[in-house]
Design a protein around this motif. Sequence first.
Motif, PDB file in Angstrom:
ATOM      1  N   ARG A  47       0.832  -1.198   0.000  1.00 15.90           N
ATOM      2  CA  ARG A  47       0.000   0.000   0.000  1.00 15.90           C
ATOM      3  C   ARG A  47       0.870   1.253   0.000  1.00 15.90           C
ATOM      4  O   ARG A  47       0.669   2.159   0.792  1.00 15.90           O
ATOM      5  CB  ARG A  47      -0.953   0.009   1.192  1.00 15.90           C
ATOM      6  N   GLY A  48       1.870   1.249  -0.842  1.00  9.33           N
ATOM      7  CA  GLY A  48       2.698   2.432  -0.987  1.00  9.33           C
ATOM      8  C   GLY A  48       3.829   2.558   0.024  1.00  9.33           C
ATOM      9  O   GLY A  48       4.736   3.350  -0.165  1.00  9.33           O
TER      10      GLY A  48
ATOM     11  N   GLY B 243      -8.315   0.654 -11.029  1.00 12.02           N
ATOM     12  CA  GLY B 243      -7.918   2.002 -10.621  1.00 12.02           C
ATOM     13  C   GLY B 243      -6.768   1.976  -9.621  1.00 12.02           C
ATOM     14  O   GLY B 243      -5.781   2.703  -9.770  1.00 12.02           O
ATOM     15  N   TRP B 244      -6.910   1.113  -8.625  1.00 16.23           N
ATOM     16  CA  TRP B 244      -5.870   1.026  -7.589  1.00 16.23           C
ATOM     17  C   TRP B 244      -4.545   0.579  -8.210  1.00 16.23           C
ATOM     18  O   TRP B 244      -3.472   1.129  -7.924  1.00 16.23           O
ATOM     19  CB  TRP B 244      -6.305   0.076  -6.475  1.00 16.23           C
ATOM     20  N   SER B 295      -6.303   4.579  -3.153  1.00 16.56           N
ATOM     21  CA  SER B 295      -4.900   4.142  -3.137  1.00 16.56           C
ATOM     22  C   SER B 295      -3.977   5.321  -2.844  1.00 16.56           C
ATOM     23  O   SER B 295      -2.895   5.156  -2.288  1.00 16.56           O
ATOM     24  CB  SER B 295      -4.511   3.453  -4.444  1.00 16.56           C
ATOM     25  N   TRP B 296      -4.424   6.509  -3.197  1.00 16.62           N
ATOM     26  CA  TRP B 296      -3.667   7.695  -2.797  1.00 16.62           C
ATOM     27  C   TRP B 296      -3.895   7.995  -1.309  1.00 16.62           C
ATOM     28  O   TRP B 296      -2.969   8.311  -0.564  1.00 16.62           O
ATOM     29  CB  TRP B 296      -4.094   8.889  -3.659  1.00 16.62           C
ATOM     30  N   VAL B 313      -9.570   4.262   7.510  1.00 16.31           N
ATOM     31  CA  VAL B 313      -9.938   5.612   7.094  1.00 16.31           C
ATOM     32  C   VAL B 313      -9.751   5.757   5.581  1.00 16.31           C
ATOM     33  O   VAL B 313     -10.658   6.206   4.867  1.00 16.31           O
ATOM     34  CB  VAL B 313      -9.092   6.666   7.856  1.00 16.31           C
ATOM     35  N   GLY B 314      -8.588   5.356   5.118  1.00 16.06           N
ATOM     36  CA  GLY B 314      -8.266   5.512   3.694  1.00 16.06           C
ATOM     37  C   GLY B 314      -9.181   4.714   2.784  1.00 16.06           C
ATOM     38  O   GLY B 314      -9.457   5.127   1.654  1.00 16.06           O
ATOM     39  N   VAL B 315      -9.672   3.580   3.244  1.00 14.66           N
ATOM     40  CA  VAL B 315     -10.516   2.740   2.390  1.00 14.66           C
ATOM     41  C   VAL B 315     -12.004   2.963   2.686  1.00 14.66           C
ATOM     42  O   VAL B 315     -12.780   3.271   1.781  1.00 14.66           O
ATOM     43  CB  VAL B 315     -10.154   1.242   2.546  1.00 14.66           C
TER      44      VAL B 315
END
Lengths: 112, 453
Positions: A47-48, B243-244, B295-296, B313-315
Motif C-alpha cells: 500500500r505504498g 484504478g488502484w 490508493s492515494w 480511514v483511507g478505504v
Amino acid sequence: MKLITAVIKPHQLEDVKEALRAFGVQGLTVTESSGYGRQRGHTEVYRGAEYTVDLVPKVRIEVLAEDEDAEELLEVVVKAARTGKIGDGKAWTVPVETAVRVRTGERGPDAL
Amino acid sequence: MNGADTAFVLISAFLVMLMTPGLAFFYGGMVRVKSALNMLMMSFISLGVLSVLWVLYGYSLAFGPDTGGFIGNLDFAGFKGITDGSLTEKGGIPVLAFALFQMMFAILTPALMSGALADRVKFGAWTVFIALWATLVYFPVAHWVWAEGGWLFDLGVIDFAGGTAVHINAGIGALAAVLVVGKRIGFKKDPMRPHSLPLVVLGAALLWFGWFGFNAGSALAADGTSALMAMNTQLATGAAVLGWLVYERIRHGAFTTLGAASGAVAGLVAITPSGANVNAMGALAIGLVAGLVCSWAVSLKFKLGFDDSLDVVGVHLVGGVIGTLMVGFLAVDGDAGLAQFGKQATGAFSVMGYSFAVSWIIAKLIHVTVGMRASEDEETSGLDRAYHAETAYDFSAVGGSHSGAGVGALASGTGTGSGRGAASQADSSSAASSSVRDDAAKSGPLTEKKVDA
C-alpha cells in the motif's frame, strides 16, 4: 583437515549436492540462513509503504575435507553454486583441528 | 408473504454473515505473525456481542418506532411481540428475516473499525468499546438513514446499502479511536509487513462474495433493483481493482496483490450507497475513482502522522464519501444535481460529525478507566499470547509441539525450496518465534501426556 563453508542461493543447493556426490563426498551439513552482500536485498511495497528486505534467504553448506582435497572441493562447490548473477554468495575454508565420528569415536581422516 | 423475496433476503443475510469472518481474514493477513489471532478475534467477537445486543435492544433502537428523527424506541426490545408470523409493513417478508439481515450489518460495522486499532488494544476493552459504540453510534445512525422517520431518511439522502451508516460511520469512528489510543510502537520505524497476503486475498474474496448479499439484499426483494445493484457491485469493484493498480504501477512501480485486494474493497465500499441509483457507466466511474483516490488516501496516515494500521480511514471513510457524494451527480432517476449533492453531503458530514464526537468520547472514557491500550510488553511480544493464550503458527523446528515434523519440514525445505517462506517469516519476527518456543517448552510434558492418553 579443512572445513569448507559456502553460503549460496537456495536453489543452487541441488547442483552443489550433485557435484559433491560426483566428487565422492560422503556427507554434508546444510543450514537455512539469511544475509546480504553488496547488493543489499530488495524492496517490497505494501500500500505504498516501501520496505527494504536486506536479509535474503540463503543456504549454508558445510563439508569437512582432507587437506589435499580442500582446494579442489572448494572449486567444485563454487563452480556448482555459480549462476553468474548477483547474490551467488561466498565460500571459504578454515583449518580444523580434529573431527570425531560420534558413533565409533574414530578421529581425523577416518571420521570423514 | 412473498416467498421469493423472503428466500432472497434470508440468503442475503447468510451472505452478509460471511463478510465478518471474511473481514477477519482480510485484516488478519495484513498484521504481523505475533498478533494474527487477535486480529481475527477482534472481528469475530462482534458476531457474539452484536448478536446479543441486537435482540436485546439494538433492533428496536434502530428500527423501532421513531423518537424525534434521532432513534427508535424500546417497543421491540427482546423482540417483544415479534413472531414467525410477523410481516414487515409492506407485507413482503417476515420481520425476522429483515431483522436477521440488518443484524449482520450491525455485526460487520463495528468489526470494520478493528483494522485501524490493530496490534495494540486490550481485547476486553475492545469488546466493551464495540458494545458501547453500537449502542450510542451505530443504532442511532442506522435509524437516521434507514428507518421511517429517521431524519436523513426523511431528508431524501440516498444510502442504499450503508455507505453512510456503515462505511463512513465506521471509518470516522475508527479515526477517533486511533487518535485516543495512539500509534503502534515502532510506527514508521519498524517494518510491519503483512504476514500473509494469501489470507488477505481470501478475505477480500469472501468480502466481495458476501457483499452481493449486503448490496443486492438491501433491495429487500428479488427484483430488478436487486439485480441492478448486484451488477453495479461487480462493475464498480472490477473498475476499482484496475484504478488502484494503475495508481500503484505509476506511483510505486508494481501491481501489488495487496493493492488489488484493497482496490476491490474500496470499490465495494463506494458502490454501497450509490449502486441502486446509477447506471452501469456510473458504477464504473464510481469504482474507478474509488480505486484511484483510495490508493492515494492510504498514504495520508504517514503524512498526517496518525496510525490507522490497516487503512480503515483511507478505504472505508474515503470510499464511503466518494460513493455517497458521486451519486449526487450520477443518479439516473431524475434526482441528480446540486440539490441532491447537498443532501448527500449533509448525510455524509452529519454522520462524520456525530460519529467522530461520540466515538472519541467512548474511546476516551474506556481509555481513562480500564485502559484501552495494551501494555508495552504485551504489544511488543504480541497480543496473541497476552489475550488469547495461543499463537497462530508453529514455526519452531526446535522444541516445538511437533518437533519431529518441524525438523522434517525444515530438512525437506532446504532440498526443494519449499518451507522457505515459513522459515524466513519466523526469522523476521524473532519475538514471535521465541515466544513459540517458550510456550512449547512449558506445555511440552502436557502435550506428551495427551498423546499417550
